[in-house]
Motif scaffolding. Structure first.
Motif, PDB file in Angstrom:
ATOM      1  N   UNK A  11       0.817  -1.210   0.000  1.00  0.00           N
ATOM      2  CA  UNK A  11       0.000   0.000   0.000  1.00  0.00           C
ATOM      3  C   UNK A  11       0.848   1.255   0.000  1.00  0.00           C
ATOM      4  N   UNK A  12       0.289   2.387  -0.145  1.00  0.00           N
ATOM      5  CA  UNK A  12      -1.124   2.598  -0.464  1.00  0.00           C
ATOM      6  C   UNK A  12      -1.447   2.149  -1.885  1.00  0.00           C
ATOM      7  N   UNK A  13      -2.731   1.845  -2.097  1.00  0.00           N
ATOM      8  CA  UNK A  13      -3.190   1.379  -3.397  1.00  0.00           C
ATOM      9  C   UNK A  13      -3.957   2.452  -4.168  1.00  0.00           C
ATOM     10  N   UNK A  15      -4.394   7.074  -4.369  1.00  0.00           N
ATOM     11  CA  UNK A  15      -3.745   8.319  -3.939  1.00  0.00           C
ATOM     12  C   UNK A  15      -4.260   8.890  -2.616  1.00  0.00           C
ATOM     13  N   UNK A  16      -5.534   8.696  -2.317  1.00  0.00           N
ATOM     14  CA  UNK A  16      -6.087   9.261  -1.088  1.00  0.00           C
ATOM     15  C   UNK A  16      -6.701   8.137  -0.261  1.00  0.00           C
ATOM     16  N   UNK A  17      -6.172   7.954   0.952  1.00  0.00           N
ATOM     17  CA  UNK A  17      -6.765   7.004   1.884  1.00  0.00           C
ATOM     18  C   UNK A  17      -7.234   7.783   3.094  1.00  0.00           C
ATOM     19  N   UNK A  18      -8.420   7.529   3.526  1.00  0.00           N
ATOM     20  CA  UNK A  18      -9.020   8.294   4.620  1.00  0.00           C
ATOM     21  C   UNK A  18      -8.795   7.597   5.956  1.00  0.00           C
ATOM     22  N   UNK A  19      -8.576   8.412   6.987  1.00  0.00           N
ATOM     23  CA  UNK A  19      -8.401   7.904   8.338  1.00  0.00           C
ATOM     24  C   UNK A  19      -9.706   7.245   8.770  1.00  0.00           C
ATOM     25  N   UNK A  20      -9.591   6.064   9.350  1.00  0.00           N
ATOM     26  CA  UNK A  20     -10.762   5.349   9.833  1.00  0.00           C
ATOM     27  C   UNK A  20     -11.438   4.486   8.785  1.00  0.00           C
ATOM     28  N   UNK A  21     -11.015   4.608   7.528  1.00  0.00           N
ATOM     29  CA  UNK A  21     -11.566   3.782   6.462  1.00  0.00           C
ATOM     30  C   UNK A  21     -10.496   2.765   6.086  1.00  0.00           C
ATOM     31  N   UNK A  23      -7.980   0.301   4.300  1.00  0.00           N
ATOM     32  CA  UNK A  23      -7.379   0.297   2.966  1.00  0.00           C
ATOM     33  C   UNK A  23      -7.977  -0.839   2.157  1.00  0.00           C
ATOM     34  N   UNK A  24      -8.084  -0.651   0.852  1.00  0.00           N
ATOM     35  CA  UNK A  24      -8.637  -1.745   0.041  1.00  0.00           C
ATOM     36  C   UNK A  24      -7.695  -2.945   0.024  1.00  0.00           C
ATOM     37  N   UNK A  25      -8.256  -4.109  -0.189  1.00  0.00           N
ATOM     38  CA  UNK A  25      -7.458  -5.327  -0.318  1.00  0.00           C
ATOM     39  C   UNK A  25      -6.773  -5.298  -1.676  1.00  0.00           C
ATOM     40  N   UNK A  28      -5.193  -9.518  -6.811  1.00  0.00           N
ATOM     41  CA  UNK A  28      -4.163 -10.551  -6.987  1.00  0.00           C
ATOM     42  C   UNK A  28      -2.983 -10.095  -7.837  1.00  0.00           C
ATOM     43  N   UNK A  29      -3.212  -9.307  -8.877  1.00  0.00           N
ATOM     44  CA  UNK A  29      -2.126  -8.857  -9.751  1.00  0.00           C
ATOM     45  C   UNK A  29      -1.141  -7.958  -9.010  1.00  0.00           C
ATOM     46  N   UNK A  30      -1.615  -7.215  -8.013  1.00  0.00           N
ATOM     47  CA  UNK A  30      -0.710  -6.359  -7.224  1.00  0.00           C
ATOM     48  C   UNK A  30       0.243  -7.217  -6.400  1.00  0.00           C
ATOM     49  N   UNK A  31      -0.187  -8.407  -6.029  1.00  0.00           N
ATOM     50  CA  UNK A  31       0.662  -9.324  -5.261  1.00  0.00           C
ATOM     51  C   UNK A  31       1.601 -10.094  -6.182  1.00  0.00           C
TER      52      UNK A  31
END
Length: 105
Positions: A11-13, A15-21, A23-25, A28-31
């Motif tokens: 991660x991050x996956x 550009x914007x990740x919100x506090x308390x939300x 992170x997306x899983x 498979x291609x990212x792994x």
């Protein structure tokens, strides 16, 4: 022989990740597009190179010994957890979990 196994957090996956939300899983291609390189700690010779499984886990069988584990770098990925020296013991599993920073900001 012994085993080296673990899980990568990527991660991050986005550009914007919100506090308390959460992170997306990672898809498979990212792994599977990322992986590790294992070198002999003594000689520096490459012993293994492999990609992560679709769920970002990995497991590799290695001869007993000490190894330097590095990120198989692609793009701007980095990891504060690597490089790391690990010992592989006969019949045992050495666990190495790590975080990969994608550099997305």
């Amino acid at each position: 022989m012994g085993y080296l196994e673990g899980r990568a957090t990527i991660g991050p996956l986005q550009p914007v990740e919100r506090v308390g939300v959460p992170s997306p899983t990672p898809p498979p291609a990212a792994c599977t597009s990322r992986g590790l390189v294992v070198y002999s700690a003594t000689s520096g010779a490459e012993v293994a190179r492999f990609a992560f499984q679709p769920d970002c886990r990995y497991s590799v069988s290695l001869p007993v010994g000490n190894y330097r584990v590095e990120l198989d770098r692609r793009g701007i990925d980095t990891s504060r957890d690597l490089p790391r020296t690990v010992a592989v013991v006969a019949g045992q599993t050495t666990r190495l979990d790590l975080s990969i920073d994608t550099g997305i900001r």
